[in-house]
Scaffold this motif. Sequence first.
Motif, PDB file in Angstrom:
ATOM      1  N   TRP A 274      -6.749  -8.900   0.941  1.00 55.80           N
ATOM      2  CA  TRP A 274      -6.280  -7.982  -0.094  1.00 55.80           C
ATOM      3  C   TRP A 274      -7.412  -7.442  -0.966  1.00 55.80           C
ATOM      4  CZ3 TRP A 274      -0.979  -6.869  -1.356  1.00 55.80           C
ATOM      5  CH2 TRP A 274      -0.057  -7.446  -0.481  1.00 55.80           C
ATOM      6  N   ARG A 275      -8.651  -7.714  -0.578  1.00 55.44           N
ATOM      7  CA  ARG A 275      -9.767  -7.274  -1.410  1.00 55.44           C
ATOM      8  C   ARG A 275      -9.786  -5.771  -1.620  1.00 55.44           C
ATOM      9  NH1 ARG A 275     -15.006 -10.794   0.709  1.00 55.44           N
ATOM     10  NH2 ARG A 275     -14.416 -12.767  -0.338  1.00 55.44           N
ATOM     11  N   ASP A 276      -9.537  -5.019  -0.531  1.00 51.70           N
ATOM     12  CA  ASP A 276      -9.642  -3.567  -0.641  1.00 51.70           C
ATOM     13  C   ASP A 276      -8.620  -2.973  -1.611  1.00 51.70           C
ATOM     14  OD1 ASP A 276      -7.695  -4.421   1.186  1.00 51.70           O
ATOM     15  OD2 ASP A 276      -7.594  -2.436   2.094  1.00 51.70           O
ATOM     16  N   ILE A 277      -7.568  -3.730  -1.914  1.00 51.46           N
ATOM     17  CA  ILE A 277      -6.560  -3.251  -2.871  1.00 51.46           C
ATOM     18  C   ILE A 277      -6.896  -3.699  -4.284  1.00 51.46           C
ATOM     19  CG2 ILE A 277      -4.153  -3.489  -3.593  1.00 51.46           C
ATOM     20  CD1 ILE A 277      -3.346  -3.447  -0.699  1.00 51.46           C
ATOM     21  N   PHE A 278      -7.101  -5.000  -4.469  1.00 55.90           N
ATOM     22  CA  PHE A 278      -7.238  -5.526  -5.818  1.00 55.90           C
ATOM     23  C   PHE A 278      -8.634  -5.361  -6.399  1.00 55.90           C
ATOM     24  CE2 PHE A 278      -3.506  -8.140  -4.438  1.00 55.90           C
ATOM     25  CZ  PHE A 278      -2.609  -7.544  -5.309  1.00 55.90           C
ATOM     26  N   MET A 279      -9.626  -5.102  -5.576  1.00 51.73           N
ATOM     27  CA  MET A 279     -10.957  -4.865  -6.108  1.00 51.73           C
ATOM     28  C   MET A 279     -11.159  -3.419  -6.537  1.00 51.73           C
ATOM     29  SD  MET A 279     -12.473  -7.745  -6.295  1.00 51.73           S
ATOM     30  CE  MET A 279     -10.821  -8.276  -6.753  1.00 51.73           C
ATOM     31  N   GLN A 280     -10.142  -2.589  -6.329  1.00 54.49           N
ATOM     32  CA  GLN A 280     -10.198  -1.210  -6.784  1.00 54.49           C
ATOM     33  C   GLN A 280      -9.634  -1.121  -8.203  1.00 54.49           C
ATOM     34  OE1 GLN A 280     -11.565   1.391  -5.233  1.00 54.49           O
ATOM     35  NE2 GLN A 280     -12.121   0.112  -3.473  1.00 54.49           N
ATOM     36  N   PRO A 281     -10.421  -0.706  -9.178  1.00 56.35           N
ATOM     37  CA  PRO A 281      -9.885  -0.574 -10.545  1.00 56.35           C
ATOM     38  C   PRO A 281      -8.667   0.337 -10.613  1.00 56.35           C
ATOM     39  CG  PRO A 281     -12.283  -0.373 -10.539  1.00 56.35           C
ATOM     40  CD  PRO A 281     -11.856  -0.368  -9.100  1.00 56.35           C
ATOM     41  N   SER A 282      -8.555   1.243  -9.636  1.00 55.34           N
ATOM     42  CA  SER A 282      -7.427   2.181  -9.642  1.00 55.34           C
ATOM     43  C   SER A 282      -6.085   1.470  -9.495  1.00 55.34           C
ATOM     44  CB  SER A 282      -7.594   3.203  -8.516  1.00 55.34           C
ATOM     45  OG  SER A 282      -7.690   2.549  -7.252  1.00 55.34           O
ATOM     46  N   THR A 283      -6.071   0.273  -8.885  1.00 56.31           N
ATOM     47  CA  THR A 283      -4.810  -0.463  -8.737  1.00 56.31           C
ATOM     48  C   THR A 283      -4.287  -0.886 -10.100  1.00 56.31           C
ATOM     49  OG1 THR A 283      -5.445  -1.265  -6.543  1.00 56.31           O
ATOM     50  CG2 THR A 283      -3.707  -2.468  -7.694  1.00 56.31           C
TER      51      THR A 283
ATOM     52  N   ASP B  40     -19.061 -13.623  -8.065  1.00 61.45           N
ATOM     53  CA  ASP B  40     -18.837 -13.729  -9.505  1.00 61.45           C
ATOM     54  C   ASP B  40     -18.894 -12.375 -10.196  1.00 61.45           C
ATOM     55  OD1 ASP B  40     -18.466 -16.443  -9.419  1.00 61.45           O
ATOM     56  OD2 ASP B  40     -20.553 -16.932  -9.891  1.00 61.45           O
ATOM     57  N   ALA B  41     -19.734 -11.481  -9.687  1.00 60.86           N
ATOM     58  CA  ALA B  41     -19.845 -10.154 -10.300  1.00 60.86           C
ATOM     59  C   ALA B  41     -18.528  -9.391 -10.183  1.00 60.86           C
ATOM     60  CB  ALA B  41     -20.977  -9.374  -9.644  1.00 60.86           C
ATOM     61  N   ALA B  42     -17.899  -9.480  -9.019  1.00 57.40           N
ATOM     62  CA  ALA B  42     -16.613  -8.805  -8.824  1.00 57.40           C
ATOM     63  C   ALA B  42     -15.538  -9.438  -9.700  1.00 57.40           C
ATOM     64  CB  ALA B  42     -16.212  -8.884  -7.354  1.00 57.40           C
ATOM     65  N   ARG B  43     -15.589 -10.748  -9.801  1.00 61.02           N
ATOM     66  CA  ARG B  43     -14.613 -11.462 -10.644  1.00 61.02           C
ATOM     67  C   ARG B  43     -14.766 -11.049 -12.107  1.00 61.02           C
ATOM     68  NH1 ARG B  43     -16.056 -15.842  -9.081  1.00 61.02           N
ATOM     69  NH2 ARG B  43     -14.516 -16.234  -7.448  1.00 61.02           N
TER      70      ARG B  43
ATOM     71  N   SER C 238       0.832  -1.210   0.000  1.00 62.13           N
ATOM     72  CA  SER C 238       0.000   0.000   0.000  1.00 62.13           C
ATOM     73  C   SER C 238       0.862   1.253   0.000  1.00 62.13           C
ATOM     74  CB  SER C 238      -0.925   0.001   1.223  1.00 62.13           C
ATOM     75  OG  SER C 238      -1.775  -1.126   1.221  1.00 62.13           O
ATOM     76  N   LEU C 239       1.957   1.203   0.755  1.00 59.39           N
ATOM     77  CA  LEU C 239       2.878   2.342   0.800  1.00 59.39           C
ATOM     78  C   LEU C 239       3.435   2.642  -0.590  1.00 59.39           C
ATOM     79  CD1 LEU C 239       4.759   4.391   2.255  1.00 59.39           C
ATOM     80  CD2 LEU C 239       6.354   2.481   2.602  1.00 59.39           C
ATOM     81  N   LEU C 240       3.878   1.600  -1.269  1.00 58.65           N
ATOM     82  CA  LEU C 240       4.487   1.795  -2.583  1.00 58.65           C
ATOM     83  C   LEU C 240       3.465   2.284  -3.605  1.00 58.65           C
ATOM     84  CD1 LEU C 240       6.822   0.441  -1.162  1.00 58.65           C
ATOM     85  CD2 LEU C 240       7.103  -1.081  -3.100  1.00 58.65           C
ATOM     86  N   LEU C 241       2.251   1.730  -3.556  1.00 57.86           N
ATOM     87  CA  LEU C 241       1.212   2.197  -4.476  1.00 57.86           C
ATOM     88  C   LEU C 241       0.878   3.664  -4.228  1.00 57.86           C
ATOM     89  CD1 LEU C 241      -1.390  -0.718  -4.770  1.00 57.86           C
ATOM     90  CD2 LEU C 241       0.522  -0.176  -6.269  1.00 57.86           C
ATOM     91  N   SER C 242       0.849   4.067  -2.966  1.00 58.49           N
ATOM     92  CA  SER C 242       0.537   5.470  -2.655  1.00 58.49           C
ATOM     93  C   SER C 242       1.626   6.403  -3.171  1.00 58.49           C
ATOM     94  CB  SER C 242       0.349   5.646  -1.143  1.00 58.49           C
ATOM     95  OG  SER C 242       1.577   5.432  -0.453  1.00 58.49           O
TER      96      SER C 242
END
Length: 674
Positions: free
Chosen positions: A267-276, A315-318, A192-196
């Motif tokens: 890790w959902r809060d990171i990888f489920m964000q399209p911004s990642t 499945d919708a998120a996938r 998260s630090l590196l992505l920020s």
Amino acid sequence: MALAGANLAEIEAACERMSVGVGQQREEAEQYLMGIRNSPEALAIGKAIIETSNVDSACFQAACMLKEAILRDWSKLTHAHRQELKGQLLQYVIQRNATMKPFVRSQILQLVAIIVKRGWFEEPPELFVEFTNYVQALAQEEATRAVAMFMVLALLEEFSSNSRSIVGLSWEFHHKSQQRFHQEGHLKLFFSLLLSLLSASIDNLRAVQADIQNVTLPGAPLAWLSPCIAAVNHMLSWDFTDAEAKGGVLGSLKSGRGDVITPGVAWRDIFMQPSTIDLIYSCFAVCRHHQMLGHALRQCLVDLAAIRGDVFPDDAARQAYFQHSLRSVLQLVGTEQHEHEFVDVSLILLRLVTNFKAGVFLRSASAPESLDRICNFTCMLMQRERSEDISTQEALDHLFEMWSSLTLALHGPKVEVTLRQSVGLYTAKLFRTFLEKCLRDAAQEVEDWTQEDDDHEDRSVLEERLTALGCIARLAAEDACELLASTIQERISALQNIIETQKPIQEAEAGLVLEQLHWLLRLAGHLLADEGEGEVPYIPQCMGSLSLQAEAEQRPDPVEKLINTVVQLVQLEDVARKAGRGELLSPLVAQYSTWFFSRWAQTYLLPESSDLAPISNHLRRLYGPGPGAESVLSFVIGRALSNLQHWAHEDEVVTATALLLLSLAGRKPVARLL
């Protein structure tokens, strides 16, 4: 312990001789330094060298000396002493980072990471938290950000599943350390630090994109970018073993990058964000022409396409993740690409199709446009491929595997006919382009052939590629059969005309036609039949269905037409031999026509039928019990005898003939007729 000037100079000289010396000079220096390493004062001496020396090789050897001394005397050192040494080493790197050689910095920061890891299970937990907070604070300051990134990278390398730098400790210790680093959230914290940092800097990166090579050099304003991207790349290749188990995917403690990455619910809060995904693609757009950074970021994109498991809540998120990833990678396909990008872009497409449900993708609204772009990309690679172009070949192998996965998903009985037909338009185009490529390659082969080409040909890779194309082409089986039959027939007619008119023909011209026929035979064999070895041989479902459809519509059977064309080609060998036209005979054509009948006879001669592999009455009359099978078997045996008579001096033809006879004898229904 302070070093006398004479002692320091002597140690520095020995370190220089270790770096650049040879022979006895190097051996003497090595023995001298080994004596210091093994001495009781090694810890104090190593520390003193780092504090006082300006010689890079001496500082490097001092770091090695300190590592051995600390691990050897670990139990004798107090917590306070270890913490003091760790802090001093990190401060030393911060103060001299601008001028420090990379190999020295790497060795010293590895030593810091080793001290952290070695003491993790016996020191108060707050010490590790305090250290990570300090690294995060360093990352927030531009002056120390590069050191923070290199420190994070050293920690990742030390805690990863393949690290064994601490000699003498058990495999269980390394595994527990690696798992704890992930489970307690430290890995995610640094990610998260590196992505920020990347997100906050993306506008500045775009502004200096044209000068990205220079602004990321050591000492430059963005020197932190290289270790930051390397660390992100390292994290995405992490061994998420426990997360895999929770996601229902069996994990393994192997090093290296996997085809499936399952980071887990945390890790959902990171990888489920399209911004990642968008951030990594944006960074790649900026660093695309930087060889090292571009490569590292493409690896990150490949890994993002491999994410799977319970990181997706439903499945919708996938499906949303898949669609967003596909749109992003297809933007790369639509831009001007360099050869070194082909492999990774193709691998991203392969992983997206294999890790997510192909059927869902094929039924999505965006599928036609996406398939069209992927098809054009695949055809473009086939049209530009050269035998020495390794990157293009590897990219094509990934794409062929991807298309095979898609077509296999459409072969089931419950698949809508309209869907199969719509995708078949693309697979027909792929097969036609591949056939044209084979004909071009044949011309190039005749022109440039040397014996070394045959000696170094990787036949297993060729067979895998042909097998994939045979599978892909079956989705539009009628088009493929008609195309192959007509292409072979054109060359048969040309050869017949030469024989009948007794026209002379140049060796190169004859060689080209025969080389092309050899490729066409191989394609026909892979299209019509599967390898029957080890399984009950059935006619491929799509071929059986095509024959049934032709029978129901009372029109010529395309499957029979292709088989008869191959038979006609084989019979032409006898005609050419009787006419004394030896230049029209080819051991390669003889070998692969024999291979064709060996493969074909496994499934079509006395064919087995099932609900999943129906057989038309027409094919049953031609090749089933009775006069049909007896006539075909007589013809095939006759070809085998002809090979042994006329091609006895060609080892590969003899081998193919022997395999043909063995395959016939290996099937009990056929063996009874022999």
